[in-house]
Design an enzyme around this catalytic site. Structure first.
Site, PDB file in Angstrom:
ATOM      1  CE  LYS A 261      -2.804   3.080   2.593  1.00 13.30           C
ATOM      2  NZ  LYS A 261      -3.127   3.565   3.943  1.00 13.30           N
ATOM      3  CG  ASP A 280      -7.176   2.946   2.366  1.00 17.82           C
ATOM      4  OD1 ASP A 280      -8.177   2.775   1.613  1.00 17.82           O
ATOM      5  OD2 ASP A 280      -6.814   4.062   2.745  1.00 17.82           O
TER       6      ASP A 280
END
Length: 357
Positions: A261, A280
């Protein structure tokens, strides 16, 4: 594998192309000129192409401060600049408080704003592919993806791991304070982002004392890893702009504390990887409502993160990261309130019903 920079819509500013890859860490020895009374100049970006509140306080950078009603200030290399929009004025203006020269500051600013990419054409393309996007874009025009210095972006997102906005900002301010002081605006201090050499002289203990917690070892470890790169860490980071997305992400993930991420954030906001999708829980919720409703209720895994990213790219194409950014901004509390205030509210919490033939 090398690739050319993704084909972009027609240029807004030819001047922006003159500085595609500014030095990652400008030399501190260069003479800086500080302006007296700020002089404002038009940036030639309309509100359709740049809306400040939809670009700066949206989690892309934590170094820019709000210094007026619709005014944001920050440093780009050795340049301290402010951007503002006034009610009733469709254009964006800028002023240079400190820098090597006004022209150099303007070029750096246009490069930082990804000004060669036309939002109008991107939004038109996305709206044809997704009617819901078209509705949102009517009210959220001007949300740009920034093109930050890779080292600056990397350190900021190492600070962001499992953290809240207030604490991230405090950490980033601490790191920034290690760089050359450029000036004060509206009570805020602004600094040039510190070089790798300067960062290497900060110990893990100092960072822990400043409240970085376990992130301290990631920052010192990453700085050390970058310094060991052939040709230097700044050049290595810039070289990732020439790679395919998966290769750039894989390279970033070799650095301490960088997971998929964080790597996707760095790739999208500093490495010209326009199809990068930072996944996310918020992006997962967007995806399961509008792109992958069959996965609603499933637990997010790394495998599903990849599937979400693929779904965005399949829907929006090579600039999917820009589309995802606007959809993410639309979910922020302030923007949800704005969208729900229109006479015909846009439904954000339910997937569109399938049309019957």
């Amino acid at each position: 594998m090398k690739r050319s920079r993704a084909t972009s819509p027609p240029s807004i500013s030819a001047a922006a192309k003159q500085q595609i890859s500014p030095p990652a860490t400008p030399i501190l020895r260069q003479k800086l000129h500080k302006a007296g009374v700020p002089k404002w100049f038009p940036l030639k970006l309309t509100q359709t192409e740049l809306t400040l509140p939809l670009t700066f306080p949206t989690g892309q950078t934590f170094r820019w401060k709000q210094t007026g009603a619709i005014q944001y200030s920050g440093s780009i290399g050795p340049h301290l600049v402010s951007l503002r929009q006034r009610p009733g004025d469709d254009t964006v203006s800028y002023c240079v408080h400190c820098g090597t020269s006004p022209k150099a500051a303007e070029l750096a600013l246009l490069d930082f704003l990804n000004a060669e990419i036309s939002l109008a054409e991107l939004w038109s393309d996305f709206s044809e592919k997704d009617p819901r996007f078209g509705e949102l874009a009517k009210h959220l025009r001007g949300a740009r993806v920034l093109r930050q210095d890779p080292l600056e972006c990397l350190i900021q997102f190492l600070c962001s791991s499992n953290n809240n906005i207030a604490r991230i900002t405090k950490m980033v301010d601490f790191v920034s304070s290690l760089g050359l002081h450029l000036g004060d605006i509206d009570g805020f201090e602004f600094h040039q982002f510190p070089s790798l050499d300067r960062l290497s002289r900060v110990s893990e203990q100092e960072l822990r004392k400043a409240g970085f917690g376990y992130r301290a070892k990631y920052i010192t470890g990453t700085v050390s890893a970058l310094q060991s790169k052939p040709g230097g860490g700044d050049e290595w980071l810039l070289s990732l702009r020439k790679l395919e997305l998966q290769d750039a992400v894989a390279a970033l993930c070799t650095l301490p504390g960088v997971g998929p991420k964080v790597a996707a954030c760095i790739a999208l906001f500093s490495l010209d990887q326009h199809s990068a999708i930072p996944v996310d829980t918020h992006v997962w919720q967007i995806a399961t409502r509008y792109l992958l409703p069959d996965l609603a209720g499933a637990k997010l895994t790394q495998k599903l993160c990849s599937r979400v990213a693929e779904a965005f790219v399949s829907k929006y194409g090579e600039y999917a990261g820009w589309a995802q950014t606007l959809l993410f901004i639309a979910e922020l509390p302030a923007q949800k309130a704005l969208l729900q205030s229109f006479s015909q509210p846009i439904q954000l919490d339910k997937p569109a019903e399938k049309k019957t033939e």
